[in-house]
Write an enzyme that holds these catalytic residues in place. Structure first.
Site, PDB file in Angstrom:
ATOM      1  N   CYS A  47      39.514 -56.119  45.784  1.00  0.00           N
ATOM      2  CA  CYS A  47      40.066 -56.792  44.607  1.00  0.00           C
ATOM      3  C   CYS A  47      41.390 -57.468  44.960  1.00  0.00           C
ATOM      4  O   CYS A  47      42.424 -56.794  45.093  1.00  0.00           O
ATOM      5  CB  CYS A  47      40.263 -55.789  43.469  1.00  0.00           C
ATOM      6  SG  CYS A  47      41.035 -56.511  42.004  1.00  0.00           S
ATOM      7  N   CYS A  61      44.070 -57.175  42.184  1.00  0.00           N
ATOM      8  CA  CYS A  61      44.720 -55.856  42.096  1.00  0.00           C
ATOM      9  C   CYS A  61      45.682 -55.622  43.259  1.00  0.00           C
ATOM     10  O   CYS A  61      46.752 -55.054  43.077  1.00  0.00           O
ATOM     11  CB  CYS A  61      43.677 -54.730  42.136  1.00  0.00           C
ATOM     12  SG  CYS A  61      42.160 -55.032  41.268  1.00  0.00           S
ATOM     13  N   ASP A  62      45.297 -56.040  44.462  1.00  0.00           N
ATOM     14  CA  ASP A  62      46.023 -55.587  45.653  1.00  0.00           C
ATOM     15  C   ASP A  62      46.733 -56.677  46.443  1.00  0.00           C
ATOM     16  O   ASP A  62      47.466 -56.362  47.384  1.00  0.00           O
ATOM     17  CB  ASP A  62      45.044 -54.854  46.597  1.00  0.00           C
ATOM     18  CG  ASP A  62      44.443 -53.622  45.944  1.00  0.00           C
ATOM     19  OD1 ASP A  62      45.164 -52.995  45.133  1.00  0.00           O
ATOM     20  OD2 ASP A  62      43.278 -53.288  46.215  1.00  0.00           O
TER      21      ASP A  62
END
Ligand code: NAP
Length: 315
Positions: free
Chosen positions: A138, A141-142
């Site tokens: 992701c 997200c990261d």
């Protein structure tokens, strides 16, 4: 009909589920949507969506939040849960579906499965070991963890190329590794990637191993035409090699194809009467937010007709 029997239970809170919810709620059905808060949907994880007509550009998160607000404004009830099982039931001679999650069993006359898909693993040594220590599925997200670092992206489809582009906002360099000599992604996305100075491409190559000690330090790749192996150093490895449908809980109840996708007809009927499906969990040619929404609308309409027939209220 018993009070605790819903007309429709919708499984999944992505574009297909929320559109089904919007249509069912506007149709004044007794409907509930069950969504897992531990699994982030594919659309929600997408950085930029620019091919949903009427919305020039939006983050996936914002677009899905708007869908949800709209559906809830018409009375859609949402519940948090991860569905484990669907089975057959009956009340007063009427067939029911029993949907089980960690909160217990929910009864409904019909079910719409819109449970989406999850990222596939590439299946190489180091992938499991370094999950959360440099390996991610992701970018939204990261990505920010890899500011000014070297990043490798595996895959050649729309997700890989779009997310690689997103990662150039953070990384010093983003190297996309793809097993073919050309990319699968949509041409406009390819053009953007090819003209982005932070992006490099390693084609006809596969990642053999993700290497490191405590965290990712690089990948070992193999060139498929020369057979030669070499190392690329990096601190982040993002894997976007496709996805698998979230359909395990429906095995044995409805027909799935060879990859586990739910088989539906044009009216979103599955092989079991009273179960409908839509979106990325289904077997179909084009997996997009706009096609998932279309599926959800049709599924809600079909489920409504099925419920009316069961109640003897067909118009
Ligand atoms: P995808 O189109 O299936 O692409 C997966 C990529 O990973 C392919 O290039 C594939 O290679 C490669 N791959 C698969 N297994 C591999 C392995 N074991 N090792 C190395 N490479 C591997 O998946 P996706 O990109 O996630 O897209 C899924 C669907 O969502 C598509 O229909 C896509 O168009 C859609 N989507 C649309 C948008 C958009 O419209 N903006 C954005 C994202 C996704 P091969 O090419 O050799 O098969």
């Amino acid at each position: 009909m018993q009070q605790d029997v819903y007309d429709i239970i919708i499984i999944g809170g992505g574009p297909a589920g929320l559109t089904a919810g919007l249509y069912a709620a506007r149709g004044r059905r007794n409907v509930i949507m069950i969504e897992s808060y531990t699994i982030m949907g594919q659309a929600t994880m997408t950085d930029i969506i620019e091919n949903y007509p009427g919305v020039e550009s939006s983050t996936g998160f914002d677009l899905i939040s708007t869908f949800k607000k709209q559906a809830e404004s018409f009375g859609l009830k949402c519940s948090s849960g991860t569905v484990k099982n669907i089975s057959r039931g009956e009340a007063d001679g009427i067939p029911l579906w029993l949907v089980e999650d960690e909160n217990g069993q929910h009864k409904a006359l019909s079910v719409i499965i819109a449970s989406g898909a999850r990222a596939k693993k590439v299946g190489v040594p180091g992938e499991e070991e370094f999950l959360g220590k440099g390996v991610s599925y992701c970018a939204t997200c990261d990505g920010a963890f890899f500011r000014d670092k070297d990043i490798v992206v595996i895959g050649g489809g729309d997700t890989a190329v779009e997310e690689a582009l997103f990662l150039t906002k953070f990384g010093k360099k983003v190297t996309l590794i793809h097993r073919r000599d050309r990319l699968r992604a949509t041409k406009i996305v390819q053009e953007r990637a090819l003209s982005n100075k932070k992006m490099e491409f390693v084609l006809e190559s596969v990642v053999e191993e993700i290497k490191g000690t405590d965290k990712v330090e690089g990948v070992r790749i193999k060139n498929l035409s020369s057979g030669e192996s070499s190392d690329i150093s990096c601190e982040g490895v993002f894997v976007f090699v496709g996805w698998s449908p979230n359909s395990d809980f429906s095995k044995g109840i409805i027909d799935l194809d060879e990859r586990g996708s739910i088989v539906v007809d044009a009216n979103m009927n599955t092989s079991a009467s009273g179960i409908f499906a839509g979106g990325d969990c289904c077997s179909k040619i084009l997996h997009q937010v706009v096609t998932a929404c279309g599926d959800g609308a049709i599924a809600a309409f079909s489920a409504g007709q099925y419920v009316d027939a069961l109640k003897g209220e067909t118009y």
